[in-house]
Motif scaffolding. Structure first.
Motif, short mmCIF file in Angstrom:
data_model
loop_
_atom_site.label_atom_id
_atom_site.label_comp_id
_atom_site.label_asym_id
_atom_site.label_seq_id
_atom_site.Cartn_x
_atom_site.Cartn_y
_atom_site.Cartn_z
N ASP A 100 -7.26 -4.11 -0.07
CA ASP A 100 -6.44 -3.20 -0.87
C ASP A 100 -5.98 -2.06 0.05
O ASP A 100 -6.80 -1.51 0.79
CB ASP A 100 -7.27 -2.63 -2.04
CG ASP A 100 -6.43 -1.84 -3.02
OD1 ASP A 100 -5.50 -1.14 -2.57
OD2 ASP A 100 -6.70 -1.90 -4.23
N PRO A 101 -4.69 -1.71 0.03
CA PRO A 101 -4.22 -0.62 0.92
C PRO A 101 -5.00 0.69 0.74
O PRO A 101 -5.12 1.47 1.68
CB PRO A 101 -2.75 -0.46 0.51
CG PRO A 101 -2.36 -1.79 -0.05
CD PRO A 101 -3.60 -2.32 -0.73
N VAL A 102 -5.52 0.92 -0.46
CA VAL A 102 -6.27 2.15 -0.71
C VAL A 102 -7.51 2.22 0.17
O VAL A 102 -7.95 3.30 0.58
CB VAL A 102 -6.66 2.24 -2.20
CG1 VAL A 102 -7.47 3.49 -2.48
CG2 VAL A 102 -5.41 2.24 -3.07
N GLN A 103 -8.09 1.05 0.49
CA GLN A 103 -9.31 1.02 1.30
C GLN A 103 -9.07 1.49 2.73
O GLN A 103 -10.02 1.85 3.43
CB GLN A 103 -9.90 -0.39 1.29
CG GLN A 103 -10.39 -0.84 -0.08
CD GLN A 103 -10.77 -2.30 -0.11
OE1 GLN A 103 -10.25 -3.11 0.65
NE2 GLN A 103 -11.68 -2.66 -1.01
N LEU A 104 -7.81 1.44 3.19
CA LEU A 104 -7.52 1.87 4.56
C LEU A 104 -7.57 3.38 4.72
O LEU A 104 -7.68 3.90 5.83
CB LEU A 104 -6.13 1.36 4.97
CG LEU A 104 -5.96 -0.17 5.03
CD1 LEU A 104 -4.52 -0.53 5.35
CD2 LEU A 104 -6.91 -0.76 6.07
#
Length: 615
Positions: free
Chosen positions: A158-162
């Motif tokens: 998930d992009p949020v995890q980056l």
């Protein structure tokens, strides 16, 4: 209905490679949250409560504790770091919403770092990168952060995890900082990061109950404790429930008691809402992976999926001449079966099957250490039994023989590089990466069959003079890599029963290295040492010097012995050959031949068929 958000709660797991400082950091978090009285002497490694964990210096069982910070309860789940206990990590990550990814500032990401991070990200957990052990002389925090970001970019789902924050900590001193230019004073920056970046749990507190059992424990007075997170609804003392198992739904039961974790204590509560981690009593048949549901709305959650074992070995009733001398618990086949059955209830990565005969059990696990911990636990409980050499579990896929393969990372000095690469090459290892640092260290990445790592750890320590570090993690199955020749010398076996004498041991030490001291009881076929060349030799370690009426000189009377080389449990398992067993008792570890007498050994050699690959 929109799920409610619990702003008063955070559930966070701490994940890392072995020995990167998870439990030490939890110690500091507990101490700085003032959960202990000023006069209490709590020591270190507070959560590593068992003797075995303290002796080995590793976390074996996942545990949960909690602290309170600015009015918010932080449920903290401490997980094992060794790959062999990956089953513990897999079953408890579902209780968390975020994770602290600890990475050693000197070693950087290691094999288990990759695996636990992949598992956490696949479950949607929000990570916080924690670069620990800043006080190490060879710390390289900037390089570690860069390597960890590369890993996160590769594994994120998930992009949020980056958007993971980075903190720098010294777990031993209890300090944290978000900027290396500003020295840390306390762990407040870490607590603040948890409140800001770990999502609060969501769940419908008014819906029908759903609680996923992720762990089990036992209390002398209350019986089985089912540990899990309330996913939906509320759980109350006296509430009627059913348990959704792998085989169906249980009869109606009633919640006998409810406990919540506060620091290191388990305190009784009357009710817990969605998002909380609780311990439930009164469910005698609940197992890991089951769902506790409202009695009128049985709605099961997906069961926990745990990776398959890669190694197996045979556990059997002790049949040596010394059987029954030291056991404190009846160790018949029925009792061993019952004990292994109890282990299956909590050790989700373990498998037990019947062996070739009624007194043999085939036990499969994640690795040598996983099985060694079970063996050590059983012997400390008073059981005695025999175990065989570990072997890799192979299988056929579309008619092709497949075997488990591991990704191995080793850190060595440059002067030891040649010897280590030669040894790994003989074990069918395939080098995939090599990197040098400015301090004379080398990091090697290998793909190697699991069977190639059996017995390698001891030789690796010898090749690197005890300075090397290694870690591995299973990556799946690949085609059979072919046979390789193992380079173990022959064993010295006792030719007769009795008590060892210095004169007999001196003769044995002329042939090789002995494992026992003078005055120890031995039996025929027991392994007493390892010789200097291939091939087994029978030696009489009970032989005494013949007496005569001629006075001997002082030099002739005194016998000088080299101290015995005592093998640990793991070293003994590594030492074993196909025709050997390890006798495990509460007081001794004895290596022995599977067939004790010379006649039986000759008969077995004549009857042995050519082994098939992997067997």
């Amino acid at each position: 209905m929109t799920p409610a958000i619990r702003t008063d709660l955070r559930n966070v797991a701490i994940i890392a490679h072995v020995d990167h400082g998870k439990t030490t950091l939890v110690d500091s978090m507990l101490k700085q949250s003032r959960v202990f009285a000023a006069h209490e002497q709590v020591g270190t490694l507070i959560l590593d409560s068992s003797d075995l964990e303290r002796e080995k210096g590793i976390t074996i069982l996942a545990k949960n504790t909690s602290v309170r910070y600015r009015g918010v309860k932080l449920n903290i789940i401490d997980t094992p770091g060794h790959a062999d206990f990956g089953g513990e990590v897999e079953r408890v990550l579902g209780m968390a919403d975020g994770c602290l990814l600890l990475v050693d500032a000197a070693e950087g990401p290691m094999p288990q770092t990759r695996v636990v991070l992949r598992q956490a990200l696949a479950l949607g957990l929000r990570p916080i990168i924690v670069v620990n052990k800043l006080d190490r002389a060879n710390a390289r925090p900037d390089e570690t952060v860069e390597a960890t970001h590369d890993l996160l970019l590769e594994l994120a789902t998930d992009p949020v995890q980056l958007d993971a924050p980075v903190l720098y900590t010294n777990g031993r001193e209890g300090t944290a900082t978000a900027d290396l230019r500003v020295p840390g004073i306390t762990l407040e920056p870490l607590f603040d990061a948890i409140l800001e970046h770990v999502p609060p749990p969501r769940g419908d507190p008014d819906g029908p109950l759903q609680l996923l059992v992720s762990a089990l424990d036992h209390d002398t007075y209350q019986g089985r404790l089912a540990i899990g997170r309330v996913v939906r609804g509320r759980v109350r003392v006296g509430q009627p429930v059913v348990v959704c198992t792998a085989d169906g739904t249980s009869p109606r039961l009633r919640i006998a008691g409810l406990l919540a974790v506060e620091a290191l204590e388990r305190l009784p509560v009357e009710e817990a809402a969605a998002g909380e981690i609780v311990l439930v009593t009164g469910l005698a048949e609940a197992a890991i992976g089951d769902t506790v549901c409202d009695a009128d709305a049985p709605d099961a959650l997906p069961r926990l999926e745990v990776g398959e074992p890669t190694l197996r070995m045979q556990f059997s009733v002790n049949a040596s001449p010394f059987a029954g001398r030291e056991q404190q618990v009846s160790s018949t086949s029925r009792q061993l079966r019952a004990r292994l059955g109890r282990e299956l209830q909590t050790n989700v990565a373990l498998r037990v099957a019947d062996g070739a005969s009624a007194d043999v059990f085939e036990v499969s696990g994640r690795g040598e250490l996983h099985l060694a911990v079970l063996i050590e636990t059983m012997r400390r409980e008073g059981y005695e039994f025999e175990v065989s050499r570990p072997e890799a579990i192979v299988k056929k896929v579309n008619g092709q023989l497949m075997e488990p393969v591991e990704r191995l990372t080793v850190d060595v000095r440059e002067e030891h590089l040649g010897a280590v690469t030669e040894s790994l090459g003989k074990r069918r290892g395939e080098m995939i990466e090599i990197s040098y640092d400015s301090r004379g260290g080398v990091r090697l990445e290998y793909l190697i069959p699991t069977r190639g790592l059996i017995g390698f750890r001891n030789s690796f320590l010898t090749l690197t003079a005890g300075t090397g570090l290694m870690g591995s993690i299973g990556i799946g199955y690949r085609p059979w890599a072919g046979e390789f020749r193992e380079q173990r010398n022959g064993a010295l076996t006792a030719s007769s029963p009795g008590t060892t004498l210095a004169f007999g041991l001196a003769g044995a030490q002329e042939r090789g290295t002995t494992f026992i001291e003078a005055g120890e009881a031995v039996y025929e076929g027991m392994i007493v040492g390892i010789q200097k060349r291939p091939g087994d030799i029978r030696v009489n370690v009970c032989r005494e010097k013949k007496q005569s009426n001629i006075r001997s000189s002082t030099s002739d009377i005194s016998v000088r012995l080299t101290p015995a080389s005592k093998l640990s449990l793991e070293q003994s398992l590594d030492f074993l050959a196909e025709d050997e067993l390890l006798e495990v008792t509460p007081q001794h570890l004895r290596l022995r031949k599977r067939h004790l007498t010379e006649v039986d050994q000759s008969r077995a050699r004549r009857n042995t068929l050519v082994p098939t690959p992997g067997r």
